[in-house]
Motif scaffolding. Structure first.
Motif, short mmCIF file in Angstrom:
data_model
loop_
_atom_site.label_atom_id
_atom_site.label_comp_id
_atom_site.label_asym_id
_atom_site.label_seq_id
_atom_site.Cartn_x
_atom_site.Cartn_y
_atom_site.Cartn_z
N ALA A 10 6.97 6.69 -4.18
CA ALA A 10 6.27 6.50 -2.90
C ALA A 10 6.82 5.30 -2.12
O ALA A 10 7.21 4.29 -2.71
N THR A 11 6.82 5.43 -0.79
CA THR A 11 7.17 4.31 0.07
C THR A 11 6.03 3.30 0.02
O THR A 11 4.86 3.67 0.14
N ARG A 12 6.35 2.04 -0.16
CA ARG A 12 5.35 0.98 -0.15
C ARG A 12 5.33 0.33 1.22
O ARG A 12 6.38 0.04 1.79
N PHE A 13 4.15 0.15 1.75
CA PHE A 13 3.96 -0.43 3.08
C PHE A 13 3.28 -1.79 2.96
O PHE A 13 2.45 -1.99 2.09
N THR A 14 3.64 -2.69 3.86
CA THR A 14 2.99 -3.99 3.91
C THR A 14 1.79 -3.90 4.84
O THR A 14 1.66 -2.96 5.63
N VAL A 15 0.92 -4.87 4.76
CA VAL A 15 -0.25 -4.91 5.62
C VAL A 15 0.17 -4.87 7.09
O VAL A 15 -0.43 -4.17 7.90
N SER A 16 1.23 -5.58 7.44
CA SER A 16 1.67 -5.61 8.84
C SER A 16 2.29 -4.30 9.31
O SER A 16 2.29 -4.00 10.49
N SER A 17 2.83 -3.48 8.39
CA SER A 17 3.44 -2.22 8.81
C SER A 17 2.45 -1.07 8.90
O SER A 17 2.71 -0.06 9.55
N VAL A 18 1.29 -1.19 8.27
CA VAL A 18 0.29 -0.11 8.25
C VAL A 18 -0.19 0.29 9.65
O VAL A 18 -0.22 1.48 9.96
N PRO A 19 -0.55 -0.65 10.54
CA PRO A 19 -1.06 -0.22 11.85
C PRO A 19 -0.06 0.60 12.68
O PRO A 19 -0.47 1.41 13.50
N SER A 20 1.23 0.42 12.46
CA SER A 20 2.22 1.15 13.25
C SER A 20 2.69 2.43 12.57
O SER A 20 3.53 3.16 13.10
N CYS A 21 2.14 2.74 11.43
CA CYS A 21 2.54 3.93 10.67
C CYS A 21 1.72 5.14 11.09
O CYS A 21 0.50 5.08 11.17
N ASN A 22 2.41 6.25 11.34
CA ASN A 22 1.71 7.50 11.62
C ASN A 22 1.35 8.18 10.31
O ASN A 22 2.16 8.23 9.39
N PHE B 45 0.82 -1.20 0.00
CA PHE B 45 0.00 0.00 0.00
C PHE B 45 0.86 1.25 0.00
O PHE B 45 2.01 1.21 0.42
N VAL B 46 0.28 2.34 -0.48
CA VAL B 46 0.91 3.65 -0.41
C VAL B 46 -0.08 4.62 0.20
O VAL B 46 -1.30 4.39 0.16
N LEU B 47 0.43 5.70 0.76
CA LEU B 47 -0.44 6.76 1.27
C LEU B 47 -0.66 7.77 0.15
O LEU B 47 0.30 8.18 -0.53
N TYR B 48 -1.91 8.14 -0.04
CA TYR B 48 -2.29 9.03 -1.14
C TYR B 48 -3.15 10.18 -0.64
O TYR B 48 -3.99 10.01 0.23
N SER B 49 -2.94 11.37 -1.22
CA SER B 49 -3.74 12.55 -0.91
C SER B 49 -4.08 13.28 -2.20
O SER B 49 -3.18 13.72 -2.93
N THR B 50 -5.38 13.41 -2.50
CA THR B 50 -5.81 14.16 -3.68
C THR B 50 -5.36 15.61 -3.56
O THR B 50 -4.87 16.20 -4.52
N HIS B 51 -5.50 16.19 -2.37
CA HIS B 51 -5.10 17.57 -2.14
C HIS B 51 -3.62 17.77 -2.47
O HIS B 51 -3.25 18.71 -3.16
N GLN B 52 -2.77 16.89 -1.97
CA GLN B 52 -1.34 17.00 -2.22
C GLN B 52 -1.02 16.77 -3.70
O GLN B 52 -0.12 17.40 -4.25
N LEU B 53 -1.77 15.87 -4.36
CA LEU B 53 -1.55 15.61 -5.78
C LEU B 53 -1.75 16.88 -6.60
O LEU B 53 -0.92 17.23 -7.44
N VAL B 54 -2.85 17.57 -6.33
CA VAL B 54 -3.16 18.80 -7.06
C VAL B 54 -2.20 19.91 -6.67
O VAL B 54 -1.60 20.58 -7.52
N ARG B 55 -2.00 20.10 -5.38
CA ARG B 55 -1.13 21.17 -4.88
C ARG B 55 0.33 20.95 -5.26
O ARG B 55 1.06 21.88 -5.55
N LYS C 112 -5.05 8.82 2.61
CA LYS C 112 -5.67 7.51 2.80
C LYS C 112 -4.77 6.44 2.19
O LYS C 112 -3.92 6.72 1.35
N TRP C 113 -4.98 5.22 2.63
CA TRP C 113 -4.24 4.08 2.10
C TRP C 113 -4.86 3.61 0.81
O TRP C 113 -6.08 3.48 0.72
N ILE C 114 -4.04 3.39 -0.20
CA ILE C 114 -4.51 2.75 -1.43
C ILE C 114 -3.57 1.60 -1.75
O ILE C 114 -2.39 1.60 -1.38
N MET C 115 -4.10 0.63 -2.44
CA MET C 115 -3.30 -0.51 -2.85
C MET C 115 -2.28 -0.06 -3.90
O MET C 115 -2.62 0.71 -4.80
N TRP C 116 -1.04 -0.51 -3.75
CA TRP C 116 0.00 -0.20 -4.72
C TRP C 116 -0.21 -1.05 -5.95
O TRP C 116 -0.17 -2.28 -5.88
#
Length: 90
Positions: free
Chosen positions: A40-52, A11-21, A62-66
């Motif tokens: 983008a940094t790719r995260f595994t399912v197990s690393s997502v819960p500990s990510c700020n 997964f990657v973290l994605y922001s529409t606002h940041q994409l446009v800006r 939001k999280w989207i599938m890579w």
């Protein structure tokens, strides 16, 4: 974590606002901040819960599938948004 999410998915973290800006820089990198999809940094399912979640002005990160075959479309909406979902327990 959703029990139906395969553990090999990334997964990657994605922001529409940041994409446009950021002129295409709507994806999070742990080393560079907001970047284009390919960096983008790719995260595994197990690393997502500990990510700020990073700070973003639009409060829409939001999280989207890579999916390398679905790069973002400039100007707001992305093809990758179809794979957005919650990784929280149900």
């Amino acid at each position: 974590m959703n029990q139906h999410t395969p553990h090999h998915m990334q997964f990657v973290l994605y922001s529409t606002h940041q994409l446009v800006r950021g002129n295409g820089a709507g994806f999070w990198s742990n080393t560079e901040g907001w970047v284009e999809f390919k960096e983008a940094t790719r995260f595994t399912v197990s690393s997502v819960p500990s990510c700020n979640m990073p700070i973003n002005e639009g409060l829409d990160a939001k999280w989207i599938m890579w999916e390398p075959h679905l790069p973002p479309v400039r100007g707001g909406a992305t093809q990758a948004e179809h794979s957005s979902f919650s990784l929280t327990a149900h």
